[in-house]
Design an enzyme around this catalytic site. Structure first.
Site, PDB file in Angstrom:
ATOM      1  N   LYS A  51    -154.682  24.927  21.548  1.00  0.00           N
ATOM      2  CA  LYS A  51    -153.292  24.663  21.959  1.00  0.00           C
ATOM      3  C   LYS A  51    -152.369  25.867  21.762  1.00  0.00           C
ATOM      4  O   LYS A  51    -151.217  25.740  21.387  1.00  0.00           O
ATOM      5  CB  LYS A  51    -152.729  23.426  21.233  1.00  0.00           C
ATOM      6  CG  LYS A  51    -153.513  22.152  21.470  1.00  0.00           C
ATOM      7  CD  LYS A  51    -153.698  21.840  22.943  1.00  0.00           C
ATOM      8  CE  LYS A  51    -152.426  21.330  23.611  1.00  0.00           C
ATOM      9  NZ  LYS A  51    -152.663  21.033  25.046  1.00  0.00           N
ATOM     10  N   HIS A 113    -162.716  28.551  21.388  1.00  0.00           N
ATOM     11  CA  HIS A 113    -161.760  28.403  20.276  1.00  0.00           C
ATOM     12  C   HIS A 113    -162.393  28.870  18.965  1.00  0.00           C
ATOM     13  O   HIS A 113    -161.842  28.647  17.889  1.00  0.00           O
ATOM     14  CB  HIS A 113    -161.313  26.946  20.134  1.00  0.00           C
ATOM     15  CG  HIS A 113    -160.465  26.456  21.273  1.00  0.00           C
ATOM     16  ND1 HIS A 113    -159.394  27.163  21.757  1.00  0.00           N
ATOM     17  CD2 HIS A 113    -160.531  25.322  22.010  1.00  0.00           C
ATOM     18  CE1 HIS A 113    -158.837  26.481  22.751  1.00  0.00           C
ATOM     19  NE2 HIS A 113    -159.514  25.369  22.925  1.00  0.00           N
ATOM     20  N   SER A 143    -148.125  20.983  18.930  1.00  0.00           N
ATOM     21  CA  SER A 143    -148.921  20.808  20.141  1.00  0.00           C
ATOM     22  C   SER A 143    -150.306  20.255  19.804  1.00  0.00           C
ATOM     23  O   SER A 143    -150.832  19.382  20.491  1.00  0.00           O
ATOM     24  CB  SER A 143    -149.038  22.150  20.864  1.00  0.00           C
ATOM     25  OG  SER A 143    -149.657  21.978  22.112  1.00  0.00           O
TER      26      SER A 143
END
Length: 299
Positions: A51, A113, A143
Site C-alpha cells: 500500500k 513486497h 491504507s
C-alpha cells in the site's frame, strides 16, 4: 472464484514468523520456486511495502513501455496480470511466479513486497533495474488497515486501534515498515541500479517523477505521450479504470471499501487520535535510525 460469496467466505490466513519476518502461507508456499526465479537482465522489479503506491508505479511503467505499442493491453488485461506479484501463491489464481515466467513482454515488469533480503538473487546477479517506492508511515498504516479489512488474503486486522499497535510492533504481513524502507534504502547505497522514490513526491508532481523514472530507465517519450501517461495515472482515472482498480481480482470485498480508496497524502489525520499521533512520533524517533531517509507526512 470471482463470485462475491466466494470472495467473502475465504478463510483468513494466520501470520507466522518466517526467517524473522511475519508472513502468511499465501506468500511462502512457493518459496523455493520463487527464490529460484530466473530474472533476465532487462527485467524491471517494482518493490514496495504494501500500500505504498505499487499499482500506481506499475501502471506508469506499463503505459511508458507498452501504452503506444500495445494499447489493447490497457483495456483487456488487468494490471495484476500485466505486472505479476512474484511471491503470491493463491490456489484460486495463477501463481505470481508462473505469470512472471510466461510474460510475453520485453521488458517484463514484476512486482514484489519482499523486504530486500527476500528478493531472489537472480535479480541482483542480472543487474536488473529495481524501482522502490516508499510512503510515509502514517498514511501507509491507514491504507494498510483498510486493505487488511477488505482482502481475505491477509490476517484479520481487528479494529483501528489494535491495527495501529500491530503496525508499530511490526506484527503485520511483511513485518516492520521501518525495516522495509530502511533495508531498501541501504541497498541503494551499494546497488546503483535501484531508483528509490517517494509516494509523496509522486503525488505532489507526477510529471516530474515520471521524468525521473524515464531518465533512470533510459526512456525518452514525446511530451505529448508523457502528458497522456500522467493524465492516465491520476488517481481518479485509475480508480474508475477496471483494468487498474483490482475490481476483477478474487479475494477482495469491495463492499467494505475499494482497493483504491483515497490516494491522498495526509489522510492519516482523519484516523489518528491526538494520543496515537504523539505515541507514533515517539516510536518513530526510536526506530527511524537513518537521518538520510526523510519522509513527509503532508505536502
Amino acid at each position: 472464484m470471482s463470485s462475491d460469496s466466494k470472495k467473502v467466505n475465504m478463510p483468513r490466513p494466520e501470520l507466522f514468523d518466517f526467517h524473522g519476518v511475519p508472513m502468511t502461507h499465501f506468500f511462502t508456499d512457493d518459496w523455493e520456486n520463487v527464490q529460484n526465479f530466473k530474472a533476465r537482465p532487462d527485467d524491471i522489479l517494482i518493490a514496495t511495502y504494501p500500500k505504498a503506491g505499487t499499482t500506481w508505479v506499475s501502471y506508469i511503467l506499463d503505459l511508458l513501455y507498452f501504452g503506444q505499442t500495445s494499447p489493447e493491453r490497457q483495456t483487456s488485461i488487468p494490471i495484476y496480470e500485466r505486472v505479476p506479484y512474484l511471491e503470491l501463491n493463491n490456489p484460486n489464481v495463477i501463481s505470481g511466479k508462473d505469470l512472471a515466467d510466461n510474460l510475453p513482454t520485453t521488458p517484463r515488469l514484476i512486482k514484489t513486497h519482499f523486504p530486500v533480503q527476500f528478493v531472489p538473487k537472480s535479480f541482483w546477479e542480472q543487474n536488473c533495474r529495481v524501482i522502490y517506492v516508499a510512503r510515509n508511515a502514517k498514511d501507509n498504516m491507514v491504507s494498510y488497515f483498510h486493505f487488511n479489512c477488505m482482502t481475505r488474503l491477509l490476517p484479520e486486522p481487528g479494529d483501528w486501534s489494535s491495527f495501529y499497535q500491530k503496525f508499530l510492533d511490526g506484527k503485520v504481513l511483511y513485518g516492520s515498515w521501518y525495516d522495509h524502507v530502511s533495508g531498501w534504502w541501504k541497498k541503494k547505497m551499494t546497488y546503483p541500479n535501484l531508483h528509490y522514490m517517494c509516494y509523496e513526491d509522486l503525488s505532489e508532481d507526477t510529471g516530474r517523477e515520471v521524468d525521473k523514472l524515464c531518465s533512470f530507465l533510459g526512456l525518452s517519450p514525446s511530451a505529448e505521450f508523457k502528458e497522456k501517461v500522467v493524465n492516465g495515472v491520476q488517481f481518479d482515472n485509475m480508480k474508475k479504470n477496471q483494468m487498474a482498480n483490482y475490481s476483477t481480482f478474487p479475494a477482495m470485498d469491495f463492499n467494505i471499501c475499494s482497493f483504491m480508496r483515497k490516494g491522498k497524502v495526509g489522510d492519516w489525520k482523519n484516523h489518528f487520535t491526538v494520543a496515537q499521533n504523539e505515541g507514533f512520533d515517539e516510536d518513530y524517533k526510536k526506530k527511524m535510525k537513518d537521518p538520510t531517509l526523510q519522509f513527509r507526512n503532508e505536502i
